[in-house]
Each structure stands twice: as C-alpha cells, then as structure tokens.
Design a protein around this motif. Structure first.
Motif, mmCIF file in Angstrom:
data_model
loop_
_atom_site.group_PDB
_atom_site.id
_atom_site.type_symbol
_atom_site.label_atom_id
_atom_site.label_comp_id
_atom_site.label_asym_id
_atom_site.label_seq_id
_atom_site.Cartn_x
_atom_site.Cartn_y
_atom_site.Cartn_z
ATOM 1 N N UNK A 9 0.834 -1.201 0.000
ATOM 2 C CA UNK A 9 0.000 0.000 0.000
ATOM 3 C C UNK A 9 0.871 1.255 0.000
ATOM 4 N N UNK A 10 1.955 1.216 0.758
ATOM 5 C CA UNK A 10 2.882 2.341 0.761
ATOM 6 C C UNK A 10 3.456 2.594 -0.618
ATOM 7 N N UNK A 11 3.771 1.513 -1.332
ATOM 8 C CA UNK A 11 4.295 1.658 -2.693
ATOM 9 C C UNK A 11 3.301 2.350 -3.604
ATOM 10 N N UNK A 12 2.026 1.998 -3.473
ATOM 11 C CA UNK A 12 1.002 2.644 -4.300
ATOM 12 C C UNK A 12 1.002 4.156 -4.078
ATOM 13 N N UNK A 13 1.091 4.564 -2.827
ATOM 14 C CA UNK A 13 1.058 5.996 -2.520
ATOM 15 C C UNK A 13 2.321 6.699 -3.007
ATOM 16 N N UNK A 14 3.469 6.081 -2.806
ATOM 17 C CA UNK A 14 4.733 6.673 -3.263
ATOM 18 C C UNK A 14 4.712 6.843 -4.778
ATOM 19 N N UNK A 15 4.329 5.780 -5.487
ATOM 20 C CA UNK A 15 4.291 5.839 -6.950
ATOM 21 C C UNK A 15 3.308 6.888 -7.441
ATOM 22 N N UNK A 16 2.157 6.992 -6.765
ATOM 23 C CA UNK A 16 1.143 7.977 -7.166
ATOM 24 C C UNK A 16 1.656 9.397 -6.996
ATOM 25 N N UNK A 20 -5.318 1.959 -9.635
ATOM 26 C CA UNK A 20 -4.304 1.122 -10.258
ATOM 27 C C UNK A 20 -4.736 -0.340 -10.277
ATOM 28 N N UNK A 21 -4.587 -0.991 -11.429
ATOM 29 C CA UNK A 21 -4.835 -2.420 -11.493
ATOM 30 C C UNK A 21 -3.785 -3.167 -10.695
ATOM 31 N N UNK A 22 -4.228 -3.992 -9.736
ATOM 32 C CA UNK A 22 -3.269 -4.631 -8.829
ATOM 33 C C UNK A 22 -3.885 -5.890 -8.231
ATOM 34 N N UNK A 23 -3.081 -6.947 -8.100
ATOM 35 C CA UNK A 23 -3.550 -8.193 -7.513
ATOM 36 C C UNK A 23 -3.028 -8.444 -6.116
ATOM 37 N N UNK A 24 -2.391 -7.435 -5.483
ATOM 38 C CA UNK A 24 -1.796 -7.629 -4.163
ATOM 39 C C UNK A 24 -2.775 -7.451 -3.019
ATOM 40 N N UNK A 25 -2.282 -7.653 -1.810
ATOM 41 C CA UNK A 25 -3.090 -7.462 -0.603
ATOM 42 C C UNK A 25 -2.809 -6.081 -0.013
ATOM 43 N N UNK A 26 -3.873 -5.440 0.470
ATOM 44 C CA UNK A 26 -3.770 -4.076 0.988
ATOM 45 C C UNK A 26 -4.659 -3.913 2.222
ATOM 46 N N UNK A 27 -4.311 -2.978 3.115
ATOM 47 C CA UNK A 27 -5.185 -2.686 4.258
ATOM 48 C C UNK A 27 -6.415 -1.912 3.802
ATOM 49 N N UNK A 28 -7.364 -1.740 4.704
ATOM 50 C CA UNK A 28 -8.605 -1.025 4.370
ATOM 51 C C UNK A 28 -8.452 0.490 4.422
ATOM 52 N N UNK A 29 -7.417 0.973 5.130
ATOM 53 C CA UNK A 29 -7.211 2.416 5.267
ATOM 54 C C UNK A 29 -5.716 2.714 5.210
ATOM 55 N N UNK A 30 -5.376 3.880 4.659
ATOM 56 C CA UNK A 30 -3.960 4.254 4.540
ATOM 57 C C UNK A 30 -3.291 4.406 5.901
ATOM 58 N N UNK A 72 -5.799 8.972 6.685
ATOM 59 C CA UNK A 72 -6.502 7.690 6.853
ATOM 60 C C UNK A 72 -7.560 7.478 5.759
ATOM 61 N N UNK A 73 -7.126 7.616 4.523
ATOM 62 C CA UNK A 73 -8.016 7.503 3.369
ATOM 63 C C UNK A 73 -8.402 6.037 3.152
ATOM 64 N N UNK A 74 -9.663 5.743 2.829
ATOM 65 C CA UNK A 74 -10.070 4.358 2.552
ATOM 66 C C UNK A 74 -9.312 3.771 1.359
ATOM 67 N N UNK A 75 -8.999 2.487 1.449
ATOM 68 C CA UNK A 75 -8.373 1.749 0.354
ATOM 69 C C UNK A 75 -9.373 0.682 -0.079
ATOM 70 N N UNK A 76 -9.839 0.776 -1.319
ATOM 71 C CA UNK A 76 -10.853 -0.141 -1.813
ATOM 72 C C UNK A 76 -10.293 -0.980 -2.963
#
Length: 281
Positions: free
Chosen positions: A99-106, A193-203, A154-158
């Motif tokens: 999840x951290x990677x998604x935010x950094x890349x974004x 982002x299209x992604x098949x990984x596991x992520x938490x529900x909130x940042x 603490x943004x939702x991650x869906x």
C-alpha cells in the motif's frame, strides 16, 4: 479454480478447506485446495507463509492455473480437509509495504511527472524503479511528506473487480494489461491502479513511510524505502548504532560525524576500532 479468500478478506488469517490435490514437482511437495487465504507470489509481492494442519508452508505459487502450497513435508495421503493458518506478521507487513508503494508511486507520478516502471517487495526494504535519471534531496523530502500526509488522513483503500472498459473510466496511471476482468485498487483522490496484491482497508494502517535513498539503475533510478513496522525497526537499528558510537566516541549526536572524521585524520587505530565495532553490530 481455487477460491481466493485473500481477495475477499485480507485480514482472514485462518481457514478450513477441502484438499483437491496432493502432488510433487521439481519445487517439492505441494497441495492444491478448494479455497485458500494464502497469497501466491506475484506482482512484486512475495507469498504468504504459515501452516496447513501444522505442516509448514514454505512457498505458494500459481502454476498452470493452480495455487500450489509447497510444504516442508508431504501432507499425509488421504487428507480430506486442512486447517490453514497464515503468518499474520508477514501478511500485515506485506500489506503495509504494498500500500505504501502505491502511494509513493502515485505522488511521484502526479506531483513530479515521474512514473514507476517496476516494484520489488524485499525482505528488509522495498524498491521501485523510477523513470528519471536523478532525484534531488528537496524532491525526496517533498514526496515523503506528501505520502505521510495521505497516511495521516486515513483515506479508505478499496478494491473492485470490473471490466477493462469500466476500469478505463478511472484516472489510471497506466493502461490495464489484462483481458477480461481487472482488480482495481482505489485510494480515493490519490491512486487508481490495477493490482492483484493485498492491501489494508485504510492508509493509516501503513503507519509511516521512510525513503532511505536511491541509486542509479541503467537510465533510471531505484528508490529504496520502508513502511509500517519496518520504519520502527530501522529507527531502532540506527538508534543502537548511534548509542554504541556515543559510547566509543563520547560526543553529542550532532557532533559524531565531525568527531569520527577528526579521529580518522589523527588517530587511525582508534578510528579502525570504532568502525570495526560498528560493523560487528
């Protein structure tokens, strides 16, 4: 096909399932299940580990449309059902890093026009390759600060399954490279982002992100970072080094670098003793 419980609930750490196959390949003994909470290696993210009926699961791979759970020893023939237990600490760590990677890349993409070309979740640190040849310290501090602001918000991650056509209606950072349905991970206003990984529900569950530095990698740069509990682990390691250095070189922290430099010039035996001690930690 095996039902993928890790997509339904990434927090599920125990499950029961029927065994559909017990076999062996070049990689070792493996088990295929009717459903599983074990995430297989893929998309830059390592697999889950844990146990099946108290037998250690050492690897999980998706091979020939099967999710193969490789076990340390062969599951007894005739086993009908298993109790699977996921290594919760490992799963939580992977969720934080990914999840951290998604935010950094974004942030790098949207704020600095620097796209990510690859991601690797390592045992101690993670890396992304960025399509640029240089990063300034000011840019790194700016990016890190923005990512940690998103964490604090603490943004939702869906995650949603949808057709490629539906996915393309979102502001994707890159085109979807699959046919049929795609799993879109959405951090509202931040990342789609299209992604098949596991992520938490909130940042907020990522806790924190720390960028450790970068190195040149061909015509790009490789950015190294840690998230979540790894940030605290790194802080603890560095604190131990500084504490030991202060014991050998009795100076305040802000004077340590200057003092070690002075020792290097004036007293080589003492300098070598200091360095050798720190290396042994």
């Amino acid at each position: 096909m095996t039902k993928k419980l890790y997509y339904i609930d990434p927090y599920q750490m125990e499950f029961e399932s029927k065994v559909t196959k017990i076999d062996q390949d070049d990689h070792g003994f493996y088990v295929v299940l009717e459903e599983t909470a074990f995430y297989p290696t893929g998309g830059g993210q390592p697999c889950d580990k844990g146990t099946l009926n108290e037998i250690e699961v050492i690897d999980v791979e998706e091979v020939e449309d099967e999710i193969r759970h490789y076990t340390k020893e062969k599951l007894p023939s005739g086993t009908g059902t298993v109790l699977g237990i996921i290594d919760q600490e490992r799963r939580t760590d992977h969720m934080q890093q990914h999840c951290g990677q998604h935010m950094i890349s974004a942030i790098f993409h949207d704020q600095f026009d620097i796209p990510t070309t690859s991601f690797h979740l390592g045992k101690d640190t993670s890396t992304i390759d960025l399509d640029t040849e240089h990063l300034s310290n000011d840019l790194l501090q700016n990016a890190e600060g923005q990512v940690n602001e998103v964490i604090c918000d603490n943004v939702p991650v869906q995650s949603k399954w949808m057709s490629v056509k539906e996915a393309e209606e979102y502001p994707l950072r890159k085109s979807v490279a699959v046919d049929g349905e795609v799993r879109l991970v959405i951090i509202s206003g931040i990342d789609y982002n299209g992604c098949g990984g596991t992520h938490p529900n909130f940042t907020g569950e990522v806790m924190a992100v720390k960028i450790l530095g970068w190195t040149k990698n061909k015509k790009q740069v490789r950015l190294e970072f840690v998230c979540g509990q790894r940030v605290l682990d790194k802080l603890g390691q560095k604190h131990q080094v500084v504490t030991e250095m202060k014991r050998i070189v009795p100076k305040p922290e802000h004077q340590l670098v200057e003092e070690v430099g002075r020792l290097k010039c004036l007293d080589r035996p003492v300098f070598e003793q200091t360095v050798n001690h720190l290396i042994s930690l």
